[in-house]
Design an enzyme around this catalytic site. Sequence first.
Site, PDB file in Angstrom:
ATOM      1  N   TYR A 132      -3.923 -14.706  44.898  1.00  0.00           N
ATOM      2  CA  TYR A 132      -3.769 -15.365  46.200  1.00  0.00           C
ATOM      3  C   TYR A 132      -2.889 -14.438  47.037  1.00  0.00           C
ATOM      4  O   TYR A 132      -1.790 -14.793  47.470  1.00  0.00           O
ATOM      5  CB  TYR A 132      -3.143 -16.750  46.057  1.00  0.00           C
TER       6      TYR A 132
HETATM    7  C1  LIG Z   1     -12.996 -19.222  48.363  1.00  0.00           C
HETATM    8  C2  LIG Z   1     -12.108 -18.646  47.293  1.00  0.00           C
HETATM    9  C3  LIG Z   1     -11.944 -19.330  46.091  1.00  0.00           C
HETATM   10  C4  LIG Z   1     -11.132 -18.815  45.081  1.00  0.00           C
HETATM   11  N1  LIG Z   1     -11.006 -19.512  43.911  1.00  0.00           N
HETATM   12  C5  LIG Z   1     -10.215 -19.009  42.935  1.00  0.00           C
HETATM   13  C6  LIG Z   1     -10.057 -19.702  41.704  1.00  0.00           C
HETATM   14  O1  LIG Z   1     -10.614 -20.763  41.485  1.00  0.00           O
HETATM   15  N2  LIG Z   1      -9.243 -19.154  40.764  1.00  0.00           N
HETATM   16  C7  LIG Z   1      -8.605 -17.971  40.962  1.00  0.00           C
HETATM   17  O2  LIG Z   1      -7.912 -17.516  40.049  1.00  0.00           O
HETATM   18  N3  LIG Z   1      -8.739 -17.303  42.104  1.00  0.00           N
HETATM   19  C8  LIG Z   1      -9.525 -17.785  43.100  1.00  0.00           C
HETATM   20  N4  LIG Z   1      -9.647 -17.095  44.269  1.00  0.00           N
HETATM   21  C9  LIG Z   1      -8.934 -15.831  44.434  1.00  0.00           C
HETATM   22  C10 LIG Z   1      -9.741 -14.676  43.845  1.00  0.00           C
HETATM   23  O3  LIG Z   1      -9.598 -14.687  42.446  1.00  0.00           O
HETATM   24  C11 LIG Z   1      -9.213 -13.340  44.392  1.00  0.00           C
HETATM   25  O4  LIG Z   1      -9.335 -13.314  45.786  1.00  0.00           O
HETATM   26  C12 LIG Z   1      -9.928 -12.155  43.753  1.00  0.00           C
HETATM   27  O5  LIG Z   1      -9.124 -11.009  43.842  1.00  0.00           O
HETATM   28  C13 LIG Z   1     -11.248 -11.895  44.442  1.00  0.00           C
HETATM   29  O6  LIG Z   1     -11.986 -10.906  43.808  1.00  0.00           O
HETATM   30  P1  LIG Z   1     -13.139 -10.176  44.634  1.00  0.00           P
HETATM   31  O7  LIG Z   1     -13.728  -9.146  43.773  1.00  0.00           O
HETATM   32  O8  LIG Z   1     -14.040 -11.212  45.224  1.00  0.00           O
HETATM   33  O9  LIG Z   1     -12.307  -9.583  45.847  1.00  0.00           O
HETATM   34  P2  LIG Z   1     -12.194  -8.142  46.514  1.00  0.00           P
HETATM   35  O10 LIG Z   1     -11.716  -8.443  47.890  1.00  0.00           O
HETATM   36  O11 LIG Z   1     -13.449  -7.380  46.367  1.00  0.00           O
HETATM   37  O12 LIG Z   1     -11.057  -7.451  45.683  1.00  0.00           O
HETATM   38  C14 LIG Z   1      -9.748  -7.968  45.555  1.00  0.00           C
HETATM   39  C15 LIG Z   1      -8.787  -6.843  45.161  1.00  0.00           C
HETATM   40  O13 LIG Z   1      -9.202  -6.253  43.931  1.00  0.00           O
HETATM   41  C16 LIG Z   1      -9.557  -4.880  44.114  1.00  0.00           C
HETATM   42  N5  LIG Z   1     -10.787  -4.645  43.363  1.00  0.00           N
HETATM   43  C17 LIG Z   1     -11.949  -5.314  43.505  1.00  0.00           C
HETATM   44  N6  LIG Z   1     -12.852  -4.856  42.643  1.00  0.00           N
HETATM   45  C18 LIG Z   1     -12.264  -3.870  41.933  1.00  0.00           C
HETATM   46  C19 LIG Z   1     -12.712  -3.018  40.893  1.00  0.00           C
HETATM   47  N7  LIG Z   1     -13.953  -3.107  40.423  1.00  0.00           N
HETATM   48  N8  LIG Z   1     -11.864  -2.083  40.415  1.00  0.00           N
HETATM   49  C20 LIG Z   1     -10.608  -1.998  40.906  1.00  0.00           C
HETATM   50  N9  LIG Z   1     -10.117  -2.794  41.884  1.00  0.00           N
HETATM   51  C21 LIG Z   1     -10.946  -3.721  42.394  1.00  0.00           C
HETATM   52  C22 LIG Z   1      -9.767  -4.737  45.602  1.00  0.00           C
HETATM   53  O14 LIG Z   1      -9.587  -3.406  46.034  1.00  0.00           O
HETATM   54  C23 LIG Z   1      -8.733  -5.696  46.150  1.00  0.00           C
HETATM   55  O15 LIG Z   1      -7.459  -5.117  46.101  1.00  0.00           O
HETATM   56  C24 LIG Z   1     -10.458 -17.596  45.294  1.00  0.00           C
HETATM   57  C25 LIG Z   1     -10.612 -16.912  46.492  1.00  0.00           C
HETATM   58  C26 LIG Z   1     -11.418 -17.431  47.488  1.00  0.00           C
HETATM   59  C27 LIG Z   1     -11.545 -16.684  48.789  1.00  0.00           C
END
Ligand SMILES: Cc1cc2nc3c(=O)[nH]c(=O)nc-3n(C[C@H](O)[C@H](O)[C@H](O)COP(=O)(O)OP(=O)(O)OC[C@H]3O[C@@H](n4cnc5c(N)ncnc54)[C@H](O)[C@@H]3O)c2cc1C
Length: 540
Positions: A478
């Site tokens: 978060y």
């Molecule tokens: C609608 C919503 C619901 C959510 N529900 C939950 C929940 O139920 N439980 C929970 O724990 N969290 C929840 N989250 C939070 C979520 O876990 C984080 O936002 C998570 O980091 C998102 O991952 P992403 O790959 O979609 O994001 P991205 O924006 O793609 O990445 C997030 C971060 O990780 C880095 N990153 C991404 N992929 C990689 C990779 N392959 N290698 C290295 N670094 C990488 C990015 O550079 C960035 O710093 C929720 C978020 C939202 C918006």
Amino acid sequence: MKCLSSYFTVVTAISLFFSFTPSSADTHEKFVQCLYNYSHNTNSISNVVYTQTNSSYSSVLDLTIQNLRFSNSSLKPHVIVTPLQISHIQTTIICSQRHGLQIRTRSGGHDYEGLSYVAGVPFVILDLLNLRQITVDAENQTAWVQSGATLGELYYSISQKSKTLGFPAGVCATVGIGGHFSGGGYGFLMRKYGLAADNILDAHIIDVNGNLLDRKAMGEDLFWAIRGGGGASFGVIVAWKIKLVPVPSTVTVFRLERTLEENATEIIQKWQLVANKLDERIMIRMDMARVNSSQHGKLTIQASFVSMFLGGVEELIPLMRKSFPELGLVRKDCNETSWIGSVVFMNAGLIGSTGNEAPEVLLNRTQIRSGKYKGKSDYVRKPIPIDGLRGLWRLLYDDKIEYGQLQFAPYGGRMSDISESEIPFSHRSGYINHIHYVVVWGEEGNEATQRHMDWIRRLYKYMEPYVSSSPRAAYINYRDLDVGVNNNNGYTNYTQASIWGFKYFNNNFKRLARVKTKVDPHNFFRNEQSIPTLQKEEKY
Ligand SMILES: Cc1cc2nc3c(=O)[nH]c(=O)nc-3n(C[C@H](O)[C@H](O)[C@H](O)COP(=O)(O)OP(=O)(O)OC[C@H]3O[C@@H](n4cnc5c(N)ncnc54)[C@H](O)[C@@H]3O)c2cc1C
Ligand SMILES: *[C@@H]1O[C@H](CO)[C@@H](O)[C@H](O)[C@H]1NC(C)=O
Ligand SMILES: *[C@@H]1O[C@H](CO)[C@@H](O)[C@H](O)[C@H]1NC(C)=O
Ligand SMILES: *[C@@H]1O[C@H](CO)[C@@H](O)[C@H](O)[C@H]1NC(C)=O
Ligand SMILES: *[C@@H]1O[C@H](CO)[C@@H](O)[C@H](O)[C@H]1NC(C)=O
Ligand SMILES: *[C@@H]1O[C@H](CO)[C@@H](O)[C@H](O)[C@H]1NC(C)=O
Ligand SMILES: *[C@@H]1O[C@H](CO)[C@@H](O)[C@H](O)[C@H]1NC(C)=O
Ligand SMILES: *[C@@H]1O[C@H](CO)[C@@H](O)[C@H](O)[C@H]1NC(C)=O
Ligand SMILES: *[C@@H]1O[C@H](CO)[C@@H](O)[C@H](O)[C@H]1NC(C)=O
Ligand SMILES: *[C@@H]1O[C@H](CO)[C@@H](O)[C@H](O)[C@H]1NC(C)=O
């Protein structure tokens, strides 16, 4: 996947000898040329490179911008690369360094502060949306999942192979594996099985030199760091091997709503006392928000109790009657379903659908755009007293705010059994629950943004006496830049970074910085909250 391709050892050697700094506006042209130069005919990179003049650039960029607060950002990438294979990532890492561009890796694009696609420096987005392969081995209860897949795709794939296996990760189907696993990842199986990051067996990462490493090759320190320390500081994680967990063929879900007029106060107080002590097969999340009561035709506060039980309703009702009678749960409030049915039900709460659609809904990557939002988090050691709750409600009643919500996730069970240093996620025993705050708005303009940002900051300030302190713990998934940021373009020293680092990782922050120093000594992989490298005098 093999570790370390010989071709890239050559590229690596070249990159070590030349350390370029950007000098002109044609940086990105040189970068693109570099990509082409290192691309073989057989694995042409030319189909996955989007420069700003490409007509698809904006749609590719916007595709997974989840927080519309950043949909307008002027801080756009010079180039977007959407790799189809490992070599595309390796080349991007090498060429970015040679031509002075930063990399932001994007998996699902759900970063709360947009760090995977917004940067104040010249940068490239490495968007993993095409790397979404999932291989489930039901016999051995494991799976390999690539970082660009979504949670919904993973859950769906598991359910296609087995009705009695699941995986403990987040609720929202569109969240990306890459960010989620590397930051922790919790959901309705957390009390029974812990976080997603607690259930990872192996991973494939590409490091700053372009080497592809598995667990054995990366070593236990780096493997530890990427399970909760945030992936973005260490490299690009391409895939994860996970341990699937047993789930019964029948689980029970319910969502019960109670307003203040319906004794919400009493029920909330009891929830704070029992939710973390219940049988670890029961997870009851409590959400609090302002609603316009249909019964009373006026604004009130409503608590929603959203729950999954790993078992049938006949077992759940007596358990609840004994431990939590105030909620008044009866059979007709409950639905028995499969584990995948429970996933659809919980996800439906987010997208406002009925919750009994087919599991294919989990494959829809474009199901919600929540609007603009700002989130924060806290960890709680003891129940919030009644006066504290009343003050909270006064804040929630503020009608200049479109939508504000607190979500309380109960601890106990497995969460409290795992040691603080097992993985970088340190928030374990001693906490009774975790709070997620969010404010969401649609109104356009800076004034509206400021008003909503001010409100959630006021709420956070208000909560200070009721939550953890020294450090005030926070959850990296978060992401909240208010808890502190790196300055000097990400080259902050360890002492400064500790301001935010201890909130996310407590004592694990030191070890994260040591790992960072070892695997990325020149701090190539950096952002506003990346782990700093240690200076000589800071090493210990
Ligand atoms: C609608 C919503 C619901 C959510 N529900 C939950 C929940 O139920 N439980 C929970 O724990 N969290 C929840 N989250 C939070 C979520 O876990 C984080 O936002 C998570 O980091 C998102 O991952 P992403 O790959 O979609 O994001 P991205 O924006 O793609 O990445 C997030 C971060 O990780 C880095 N990153 C991404 N992929 C990689 C990779 N392959 N290698 C290295 N670094 C990488 C990015 O550079 C960035 O710093 C929720 C978020 C939202 C918006
Ligand atoms: C690409 O290769 C060409 C031909 O070998 C060379 O002239 C050019 O400098 C290279 N460009 C980059 C950015 O590496
Ligand atoms: C845009 O980029 C894609 C991916 O590299 C490429 O296939 C396409 O031809 C480009 N379109 C234009 C108009 O340049
Ligand atoms: C399960 O693991 C064993 C040992 O690694 C392997 O031989 C077997 O093929 C695996 N089963 C499946 C279905 O892949
Ligand atoms: C609220 O509590 C009172 C007293 O405990 C009880 O009589 C009443 O039925 C409850 N109301 C609701 C809506 O549960
Ligand atoms: C709440 O609902 C009532 C009845 O539907 C309506 O008259 C009233 O304007 C609503 N209040 C707000 C603040 O939306
Ligand atoms: C729950 O069960 C009821 C019938 O008892 C049914 O009408 C309803 O659609 C079910 N809801 C979900 C989300 O499955
Ligand atoms: C995905 O969900 C959105 C929003 O509900 C809907 O408009 C769209 O048609 C869905 N896409 C698919 C492929 O079902
Ligand atoms: C986007 O930018 C325009 C012009 O700068 C502005 O009027 C609008 O409010 C912005 N929209 C969002 C969603 O911030
Ligand atoms: C870290 O930065 C702060 C602020 O710039 C400075 O006061 C401190 O001396 C630095 N520490 C080290 C070890 O460089």
